[in-house]
Write an enzyme that holds these catalytic residues in place. Structure first.
Site, PDB file in Angstrom:
ATOM      1  N   GLU A 191       0.817  -1.223   0.000  1.00 39.44           N
ATOM      2  CA  GLU A 191       0.000   0.000   0.000  1.00 39.44           C
ATOM      3  C   GLU A 191       0.851   1.274   0.000  1.00 39.44           C
ATOM      4  OE1 GLU A 191      -2.890  -0.170   3.114  1.00 39.44           O
ATOM      5  OE2 GLU A 191      -3.985  -1.824   2.214  1.00 39.44           O
ATOM      6  N   GLU A 247      -4.875  -8.764   0.905  1.00 38.13           N
ATOM      7  CA  GLU A 247      -5.733  -8.378   2.025  1.00 38.13           C
ATOM      8  C   GLU A 247      -7.184  -8.399   1.556  1.00 38.13           C
ATOM      9  OE1 GLU A 247      -4.756  -4.715   4.035  1.00 38.13           O
ATOM     10  OE2 GLU A 247      -2.598  -5.113   3.900  1.00 38.13           O
TER      11      GLU A 247
END
Length: 950
Positions: A443, A518
């Site tokens: 991220e 995720e």
């Protein structure tokens, strides 16, 4: 020359042992490689990030440790007096010991450390180790598996280096700095003022520390790399080893590589002969070892071999180095996902940070077995190290229990420091068969969707492949896809597909591998079934957090229905400290886990178990204690992999329903106290689950959890309360008190409550009180007490005048006066004065009362346990009548610090409230043999007295 019978037997024993590692029983052994754990008997105290006085004046000398070798000062000085510091063993997390504070970091669980709490943000550690004179000529280093964070290390005042990362291990050569035949002082300064991640990271030396000894010719740290190629019933094991010759003469040698099976039997061998290394040269040597009928490492049978590397020089074994490894094949396919040993395996993974209830990040090794076993019980087969290099012990457990791993880098970048950090991670971990992918980042919002991110990822991916080509490289993307990193990474990691079209990406990049790094990100409080946002409570039904996230069920359905996606990793397996989304204070834990911080399962864990395992599963929620809601509707869910499930309330059927694959069942039931039962059928076999209305708590119960090791030094205890019929009370929140007897200690308690601000640990408190305003005045002789209580106006600052020989000629005796401020104390408080000599001979008075008479200088110092009649809360005075210490040489340093007072308050009794029925106690063995018992008591309840197996 006469040789004793004992020496003959010893020589024969060495030859026999060596035969296990080499084909020639005639080869003798130099001193063996030693890997010595140095976790015990450290001293610890808090320093300060910017106040040098509170940081023991470190780095304030005329020559700093960065200017001149050996000039470590303050607490880095080997002569520094640390007797007032706390004694402890590693691993140690000094953050988890701190209280919670609303002004502390949201992401780090509101523990009172970091920038807003400078008095608890620098931790100093010191330890003395003895090095025998016989070690002279060997290579000796110290290694730390992890220090959080920005650590500086000295040995005998010699600066060794700085490691900014709190996650990477590091090692320093200390060979030439050592005092052979004597004590050697290690000093470590860790600074957590600045956070490295956005989740709880702990503080201090929270992983193991080691002393490593080798011969001059040796395998470098993490110097082997074992990989294999399979064909029919044969494996070719390729073994590479990097040696270094640290001798000041060249070395000629042979290398023997032996493959040992799980029983330690040699099953294959190869030798490289007539090799040489020049002075200080380092070089890699590689050979192939054929192995017939290998046993493969897989999830059901995680079989491990080991490679024994023997370095033979001048007919002697110079080094023995053992490397565990597994033989297996891994492969990603752009259309069909992941394959282990040629068989498609659907990835059923969890993300996890590295902390646990009670102990923070300082996990005992066996606790890793407990945590991985809990994930496997849930049906999980994969673990993502979010978002940093893990402990070595975690990877060893995954190897032994059969758990696939994404090993993740902490920070993306392409300069030498970034790439070297990636290399250190891979070189350390590359022999673990559990690891199937290297992750270069997570991220990275500022770069992941643009050309900068694409360039960085391309460079890092290429760099990884120069070190290891056997595993795929991944990166986790939470922003947009179709640009930036997602266009160049070999194995695309999707973070949350609610905002992404994986089918479109797959069509656009048909050769790209992909999986969900995720997914889920649901938030729930264990044991709570009605949202109460005023109390920061979220119902444990599986619902979407918001529009940016799918529910757990919908997320799994997305991945399970697309073979090109290799599987997914739930966010998260365990709750963790920090990131208490969607709340703030007083929530201090996350709500994301399938298990809470203790490992107690939330209801969603049974959804995963239903569809991630073949074990027949049926689980009902919620509990059935709803006093005051009689006749009102309650939403009842069943998680199951049964073919159909029928629900009964007090033996009355409420209907039978077929179970949708990867789904759940629900009923709306008007509450009536009693028994709610679900009955399911799986392949014709009946299973059931029952929830009952319970009465008030009557007794405390303790159960020891199973840890899959032969002999464990820890025990994980589950504590709950039962009603009069022995039923566990799922809504109980009683406070439980604990007392332990025998050779063990409690090291942490927890209950999984996200809003609990209770202590994690109950430890003795140590305060260190220094002497201030130290003044001096010349007196006629040592018995002259006329100045004990006079005003010090006109006295000079102590030690302002140089203590040279001229000073000694004119000054025969001195009186020193200073102040110290003591806090209030109770009857259990112990106050000790740790004195350091400031005279050749001295008498000491506190508040005018003599505590020492004409004692001689002692390099080790003196210790005085102070009677209450001598001291008082508040301001106290100390006077020292002394004959002066004098320099012999102009560069000598005369001690000018008379010491400090230690105020020790004993630890309070251990306790913890239950949270929705449960609490956890972690007990660690203290070394001696003997029975260990714990008593768990609560007012008005029958106590539990439990014998712990250790």
């Amino acid at each position: 020359m006469k040789i004793s019978i004992l020496k003959i037997f010893a020589s024969l024993f060495i030859i026999i042992v060596c035969h296990a590692f080499t084909s020639s029983a005639q080869i003798s052994v130099e001193k063996r490689r030693e890997h010595i754990l140095i976790d015990t008997s450290w001293r610890f105290a808090f320093g300060h990030p910017y106040d040098t006085k509170k940081d023991y004046q470190n780095g304030t000398g005329y020559f700093s440790y960065l200017a001149k070798t050996g000039y470590g000062d303050g607490a880095a000085d080997p002569a520094f007096d640390d007797r007032t510091w706390r004694k402890l063993n590693l691993p140690h997390d000094c953050a988890v010991e701190q209280p919670f504070n609303e002004k502390a970091s949201f992401s780090h669980g509101f523990k009172a450390v970091g920038r807003n709490f400078p008095d608890a943000s620098v931790g100093w550690y010191r330890k003395s180790v003895f090095i025998p004179a016989s070690d002279l000529g060997r290579k000796i280093s110290i290694a730390f598996d992890g220090v959080f964070r920005n650590s500086i290390v000295w040995v005998n005042g010699n600066y060794l280096g700085t490691e900014p990362s709190g996650y990477l291990g590091f090692e320093y050569d200390i060979t030439d700095y050592l005092n052979y035949g004597g004590e050697n002082v290690i000093a470590v300064r860790a600074d957590v003022t600045m956070e490295e991640g956005w989740f709880y990271e702990g503080a201090g030396i929270y992983r193991h520390a080691w002393l490593n000894k080798t011969n001059a010719l040796h395998v470098i740290p993490n110097g082997t790399f074992v990989r294999s190629n399979l064909s029919a019933n044969k494996a070719i094991v390729t073994a590479s080893v990097t040696l270094k010759n640290d001798a000041l003469v060249s070395a000629k040698f042979n290398i023997q590589q032996d493959v040992l099976d799980a029983t330690g039997k040699v099953v294959a061998s190869q030798t490289l002969s007539n090799l040489d290394l020049k002075v200080l040269e380092e070089k890699e040597f590689t050979l192939d070892i054929p192995l017939e009928n290998p046993q493969l490492w897989d999830l059901e049978n995680p079989y491990l071999y080991s490679l024994s590397t023997t370095v033979i020089k001048n007919g002697q074994i110079a080094d023995l180095y053992k490397t565990p490894f597994g033989i297996r094949t891994i492969r990603f396919d752009a259309e069909n996902g992941f394959f282990l040993n040629g068989k498609r395996v659907e990835i059923k993974g969890t993300n996890n940070h590295q902390d646990h209830a009670g102990v923070g990040v300082a996990l005992p090794d066996e606790l890793q077995y407990f945590r991985i076993s809990k994930l496997k019980e849930m049906g999980s087969n994969a673990y993502r190290c979010s978002h940093n290099p893990p402990t070595v012990e975690l990877l060893e457990v995954c190897d032994k229990l059969g758990m696939l791993v994404i090993d993740e880098n902490r920070l993306m970048g392409i300069n030498d420091q970034h790439l070297n950090d990636v290399k250190r991670l891979i070189v350390r971990d590359r022999n673990h068969p559990s690891i199937i992918s290297w992750s270069i980042g997570n991220e990275e919002w500022n770069i992941e969707g643009n050309i900068t991110g694409a360039r960085i990822a391309s460079t890092m991916q290429a760099f990884v492949k120069t070190i290891d080509t056997t595993r795929a490289v991944t990166a986790a993307i939470s922003g947009g896809i179709g640009n930036g990193i997602s266009t160049v990474i070999d194995l695309l990691g999707y973070n949350y597909v609610a905002t992404k079209n994986t089918d479109e990406q797959h069509q656009k990049f048909p050769k790209q591998f992909s999986w969900g790094t995720e997914e889920g990100s649901t938030v729930a409080t264990r044991g709570i079934y009605v949202d109460n946002r005023d109390k920061n409570e979220l119902a444990a039904y599986d619902v979407r957090q918001n529009a940016n996230f799918l529910s757990l069920e919908d997320g799994w359905k997305h991945y399970a229905s697309r073979p090109y996606l290799a599987g997914m990793f739930i966010w998260t397996g365990f709750d963790y400290r920090g990131e208490p989304t969607p709340f703030g204070w007083p929530s201090v834990l996350s709500y994301f886990g399938m298990l809470d911080l203790c490992g107690f399962p939330k209801d969603s864990a049974w959804f995963l178990k239903s569809w991630w395992s073949d074990q027949p599963t049926l689980h009902l929620l919620p509990h059935w204690n709803w006093k005051g809601k009689e006749g009102k509707p309650i939403e009842v869910w069943a998680y199951s992999n049964c073919d159909e499930v029928e629900l009964f309330l007090n033996k009355k059927s409420l209907g039978k329903k077929p179970m949708e694959k990867n789904g759940h069942l629900s009923w709306t039931v008007n509450y009536s106290p009693g028994v709610l039962e679900a009955v399911g059928f799986k392949n014709g076999k009946k299973i059931s689950d029952v929830v009952k209305t319970t009465s008030d708590p009557k007794s405390v119960s303790v159960k020891q959890e199973n840890i899959e090791v032969t002999k464990s030094d820890i025990a994980v205890l589950t504590v709950n309360v039962n009603d009069a019929l022995g039923n566990l009370v799922p809504t109980a929140n009683n406070e439980i008190n604990f007392e332990i007897t025998g050779p063990a200690e409690i090291i942490g308690v927890g209950n999984g409550n996200p809003t609990s601000l209770e202590k994690d640990q109950f430890l003795e408190e140590i305060g260190i009180v220094g002497i201030s305003n130290l003044k001096e005045k010349t007196i006629s002789h040592l018995e002259d007490v006329s100045e004990l209580s006079t005003d010090v106006n006109g006295w000079v600052d102590a030690f302002k005048e140089d203590r040279n020989q001229e000073f000694g000629k004119k000054t025969k005796s001195l009186i020193y006066r200073g102040d110290f401020e003591l806090p209030e104390w109770n009857d259990q408080t112990k106050i000790t004065f740790f004195y350091k000599s400031i005279g050749k001979e001295q008498s000491i008075y506190i508040n005018g009362k003599k505590i020492a008479d004409k004692i001689s200088a002692d390099k080790k110092g003196n210790i005085f346990v102070l009677d209450r009649s001598v001291i008082k809360p508040g301001k106290n005075t100390i006077a020292i009548l002394a004959t002066p210490l004098l320099k012999v040489n102009s560069w000598d340093v005369i001690n000018s610090d008379p010491g400090a007072f230690q105020v020790l308050k004993p630890a309070l009794a251990w306790k913890r409230k239950l949270f929705n029925g449960f609490a956890q106690v972690i007990v660690q063995k203290a070394g001696e043999k003997g029975d260990v018992y714990i008593s768990a008591t609560s007012p008005g309840l029958k106590s539990a007295n439990f014998k712990i197996k250790l």
